[in-house]
Design an enzyme around this catalytic site. Structure first.
Site, PDB file in Angstrom:
ATOM      1  N   CYS A 116     -26.110 -12.737 -20.423  1.00 18.44           N
ATOM      2  CA  CYS A 116     -25.604 -13.658 -19.501  1.00 18.44           C
ATOM      3  C   CYS A 116     -26.273 -14.291 -19.121  1.00 18.44           C
ATOM      4  CB  CYS A 116     -24.587 -14.519 -19.837  1.00 18.44           C
ATOM      5  SG  CYS A 116     -23.800 -13.189 -18.277  1.00 18.44           S
ATOM      6  N   CYS A 119     -18.804 -12.754 -19.486  1.00 15.15           N
ATOM      7  CA  CYS A 119     -19.710 -13.108 -19.777  1.00 15.15           C
ATOM      8  C   CYS A 119     -19.985 -14.374 -21.588  1.00 15.15           C
ATOM      9  CB  CYS A 119     -20.546 -11.334 -21.052  1.00 15.15           C
ATOM     10  SG  CYS A 119     -22.126 -11.610 -21.139  1.00 15.15           S
ATOM     11  N   CYS A 170     -22.401  -7.410 -18.905  1.00  5.42           N
ATOM     12  CA  CYS A 170     -21.208  -7.417 -18.239  1.00  5.42           C
ATOM     13  C   CYS A 170     -20.604  -6.676 -18.928  1.00  5.42           C
ATOM     14  CB  CYS A 170     -20.861  -9.067 -18.610  1.00  5.42           C
ATOM     15  SG  CYS A 170     -22.111 -10.374 -17.389  1.00  5.42           S
ATOM     16  N   GLY A 212       0.614  -1.434  -0.365  1.00  7.60           N
ATOM     17  CA  GLY A 212       0.024   0.014   0.234  1.00  7.60           C
ATOM     18  C   GLY A 212       0.978   1.206   0.391  1.00  7.60           C
ATOM     19  N   CYS A 214     -27.399  -9.373 -15.952  1.00 11.08           N
ATOM     20  CA  CYS A 214     -26.847  -9.199 -17.805  1.00 11.08           C
ATOM     21  C   CYS A 214     -27.859 -10.022 -19.003  1.00 11.08           C
ATOM     22  CB  CYS A 214     -25.392  -9.983 -18.400  1.00 11.08           C
ATOM     23  SG  CYS A 214     -24.790  -9.739 -19.492  1.00 11.08           S
TER      24      CYS A 214
END
Lengths: 290, 362, 190
Positions: A243, A271, A265, A31, A240
């Protein structure tokens, strides 16, 4: 000028060594933003030069590379960066997340869980999570050194006071291993829960701002929030239309000028894989579904 | 039925072909040669060399041709090429005292040892379009005479002798190199000067102009402006002495700035410094004004909040390659983040509407 | 024979081999305590092939190096000068240090970074007899639950971790193997 005029993966070895040292220090201090002497690349600053330099420093001839922008493999900048590495490093490329050993991304984390042996490289525009609260680098560096993150909490709390919710929907700040506040790059906050406990190595490159940072696998990453306003990784409340997935991040597509829209997606690999497996959505062609 | 747009690769190839076609323009007009750009667009070439940080007039001319005359794009091409070049070593500092001068002026003295030389300048030209240049025509030859071997010491040295100039402090042996080390704050003067020398001419000009208009005023006089060529020498360890490896054209500006003294310094004249590759005097003068403004802290002056006094602001924003890249990246798709914002706004609006309904009910 | 030893032992294909060696370092540093193979270098003894590969991959003229007494031989100095061009310096000024664990003592002589720049700290390359016998249990970033690992000491690394985000980062090398211990790892005796 032929490709042979350039070194493997474009960068010269001295530059790669410098980037590699920064990446290793980044992993050792999760970080923390390691300054590095970013080079001019043949693509503009802000278009992924940090990610490209990190990828170039990581690639070996045996790697399989995937490049996505907005979750999609076929967005223009993803195509351009993928082609760059096909030419300069002659690596295999793929659109299938599971096949890739190195994935360079802009703005998304793939939907399917990443695995050990994979590296996710993020393109980062503004690596400093405190930058929009304090424009001065010398100040923000002090704040990280002293772990003085009160300003960030004040900002988030002001959001709640004004809007009743935290009004940050992407590039949502996180705290790493209880120490450094980190900018996860402009991924939607929907992706934030995938930052922590991830099996893959996550590397972040900010070219113009000359910073590299990293998350080793299984690092503890917490999205900043308040007890009475817990972090909420929301997305569009739809499935979606192609899909049928109810669990993926969706793009909203306007389909005509009367305001009709559909949701698909954002992760194209996810997808298409689901569609190939026979999953269907609201707008899937009838009868074609397996 | 909706089909996600594919074929980004074909679209890119076609766009690049179109660009190449447009670059050539009307085929009935003769193609521009790189040598023509180098010779006849020399000031553009100079700017690309200066901001690209690579002294090579042929490559700069090629970059201008390739960039269709977009100078920032040309600088970008040069920077991207420069980054791939191996580094064999560093030259020893050039001696601008020993410059072969083509232009040398001082605004602070009527005359000076070595004389004033106007040189090839736009100054005092009337800015009237010269329609003769539209037609092909022979250019007039400049008058020529043998160069006299006259020493031309820096004019500010004369003031130095009287103790009226601030003394020059010895810098570190090797100045930092921001092409090899990340820019670090606070930046010392050599680092600031390097950033300004590479910085965008327009940006540095505007910063300098703002000091003239009172935002961090420094009362600058052009002590000396000189343009000419300098030998570049390099120590060869195997030989044990320096050899000349070439020469480069430079523009150098030293300003004399009024200074009434501070807690730490007596009243004296202070300096601003500008040094730019090629003939780039607007940039060199601008640089010396901004340099002087950025020196407020070491001279014990007050920080008045002027942009040109703010080293972080100036240094982080003067690089046009960083700036243009980041600016233009907002052309890239951002629909994932935008979608996230859409959801948020809808949610906040729902919450606000809910609150209003509740209030009305109460 | 001596000169030949100096000139040989580098990577035969630097771009490819340093990329692979770097990935070994990256995996090692990202997954503390896990052993990775790393090859391609044949440095003069007592530098292990793994340590040699790390030197070739990470060390150059911009990174001063400290040679602990165990590794401060003329052959090693010449090899590093020829292949890495790194200046040899005192422990406190070094970006990298190489030696046996005992020869590198005390750890307190190495740079641990500053609060503003914790990355400005030394990286130690510790040549060991063998990495295969675990002596410690590691936890922290890079480790899902607990990771058993060989460490040449326990308390010294516990003290190093206690300084986080400051501290040194270590590679342990033996033959053609490397494992790593960043400052972020918590260490307990097995």
């Amino acid at each position: 000028m032929t490709e042979q005029a350039y070194n493997f993966a474009y960068l010269d070895e001295a530059t790669k060594r410098m980037i590699r040292r920064a990446l290793l220090k980044g992993l050792a201090i999760p970080g923390y933003q390691v300054p590095f002497a970013s080079r001019e690349m043949p693509m503009p600053y802000g278009w992924g030069t940090g990610g490209v330099q990190v990828t170039a420093a990581c690639l070996t001839p045996g790697d399989t590379l995937k490049v996505i922008d907005q979750g999609a493999d076929d967005t223009t900048n993803a195509v351009s960066i993928r082609k760059f590495f096909e030419r300069t490093a002659q690596v295999r490329t793929t659109e299938t997340t599971a096949e890739a050993t190195v994935i360079q991304t802009r703005h998304r984390i793939p939907e399917v869980a990443l695995t050990q042996g994979q590296i996710l490289v993020y393109q980062v525009p503004i690596p400093e999570p405190l930058r929009f609260l304090e424009p001065r680098e010398s100040e923000t560096r002090r704040m990280h050194a002293l772990e003085e993150y009160g300003l960030m909490h004040v900002k988030l709390y002001e959001d709640i006071a004004r809007h009743g919710a935290i009004a940050t929907s992407y590039a949502y700040p996180v705290k790493v291993e209880g120490r450094y506040v980190m900018d996860p790059s402009p991924i939607p906050k929907f992706d934030n829960p995938k930052l922590g406990g991830n099996a893959a190595i996550q590397l972040f490159g900010a070219g113009r701002e000359q910073r590299i940072y990293a998350l080793p696998p299984y690092t503890d990453v917490v999205s900043l929030d308040f007890e009475d306003h817990p972090f909420d990784p929301s997305k569009a409340d739809h499935a979606c239309d192609l899909c049928g997935s109810g669990a993926s991040y969706l793009d909203e597509v306007i389909t005509d000028d009367t305001g009709s829209r559909m949701f698909v997606c954002s992760d194209t690999s996810y997808c298409t894989t689901r569609q190939a497996e026979g999953h269907t959505g609201r707008l899937s062609p009838k009868g074609e579904a397996a | 039925m909706y089909v996600a747009t594919k074929g980004g690769e074909r679209a890119i190839d076609a766009a690049h072909q179109w660009l190449a076609d447009e670059r050539r323009g009307d085929r009935s007009v003769p193609e521009l040669g790189v040598a023509q750009i180098r010779e006849q667009m020399a000031l553009a070439v100079n700017r690309v060399m200066a901001e690209g940080s690579l002294y090579d007039p042929d490559l700069a001319a090629l970059a201008i041709k390739q960039a269709r005359g977009d100078l920032i794009e040309a600088v970008f091409l040069i920077r991207a090429y420069r980054t791939t070049l191996p580094r064999f070593g560093a030259s020893i500092p050039v001696e601008t005292d020993r410059m072969d001068i083509i232009r040398r002026i001082s605004a602070t003295f009527k005359d000076a040892p070595g004389g004033q030389i106007l040189g090839p300048t736009f100054d005092y030209t009337h800015r009237l379009l010269d329609f003769k240049l539209m037609a092909d025509g022979a250019a007039p030859e400049a008058l020529r005479k043998e160069a006299e071997a006259v020493a031309a010491p820096h004019i500010l040295q004369l003031l130095d002798r009287d103790g009226l100039m601030e003394p020059l402090s010895e810098g570190a042996e090797t100045p930092p190199d921001l092409t090899r080390e990340p820019l670090e704050m606070p930046a010392d003067r050599p680092l600031r000067l390097q950033a300004l020398a590479r910085g965008d001419e327009g940006f540095v000009l505007s910063m300098a102009y703002s000091t003239q208009r009172g935002y961090g005023r420094t009362h600058a006089f052009v002590g000396e402006l000189r343009i000419g060529t300098c030998a570049v020498e390099m120590e060869i360890p195997e030989l044990g002495f320096a050899v000349e490896i070439g020469e480069i054209e430079l523009t150098e500006c030293e300003t004399v700035n009024q200074f009434t003294g501070s807690k730490s310094e007596p009243p004296q004249f202070t300096r601003g410094y500008g040094l730019v590759m090629g003939q780039s005097e607007r940039k060199a003068i601008s640089m010396s004004l901004v340099d002087r403004a950025l020196r407020w802290e070491e001279l014990g002056e007050d920080y008045v909040g002027a942009p040109a006094q703010d080293a972080e602001f100036v240094l982080y924003h003067c690089d046009n390659i960083q700036a243009t890249g980041f600016l233009e990246h907002i052309k890239l798709p951002h629909y994932v983040d935008f979608q996230s914002e859409l959801e948020l706004i809808r949610k906040l609006r729902r919450a606000a509407a809910g609150a209003e309904v509740k209030e009305a009910a109460e | 024979m001596f000169e030949a030893e100096v000139l040989s032992g580098g990577f035969s294909n630097p771009a490819h081999e340093s990329a692979r060696a770097f990935r070994a370092c990256l995996e090692a540093m990202a997954r503390p305590g896990r052993i990775q193979p790393i090859t391609g270098a044949t440095p003069p003894a007592p530098v292990s092939p793994a340590a040699g590969a790390i030197l070739l991959t990470l060390v150059d003229a911009t990174t001063p190096i400290f040679l602990a007494e165990s590794h401060d031989t003329e052959a090693v100095r010449k090899w590093i000068a020829f292949h890495c061009s790194a200046p040899v310096v005192a422990a406190g000024e070094a970006d990298f240090a190489i030696g046996t664990w005992d020869a590198l003592q005390p750890l307190s002589q190495f740079a641990i970074g500053t609060a503003d720049y914790p990355d400005r700290s030394a990286t130690l390359i510790i040549d060991c007899e063998d990495l295969s016998e675990p002596t410690a249990l590691l936890s922290g970033p890079g480790i899902e639950t607990k990771q058993p690992a060989y460490l040449p000491a326990i308390d010294a690394f516990g003290a190093n971790h206690a300084q986080f985000p400051l501290g040194v980062d270590c590679y342990f090398t033996s033959g053609g193997q490397v494992s790593a211990l960043p400052r972020s790892t918590k260490v307990e005796a097995l």
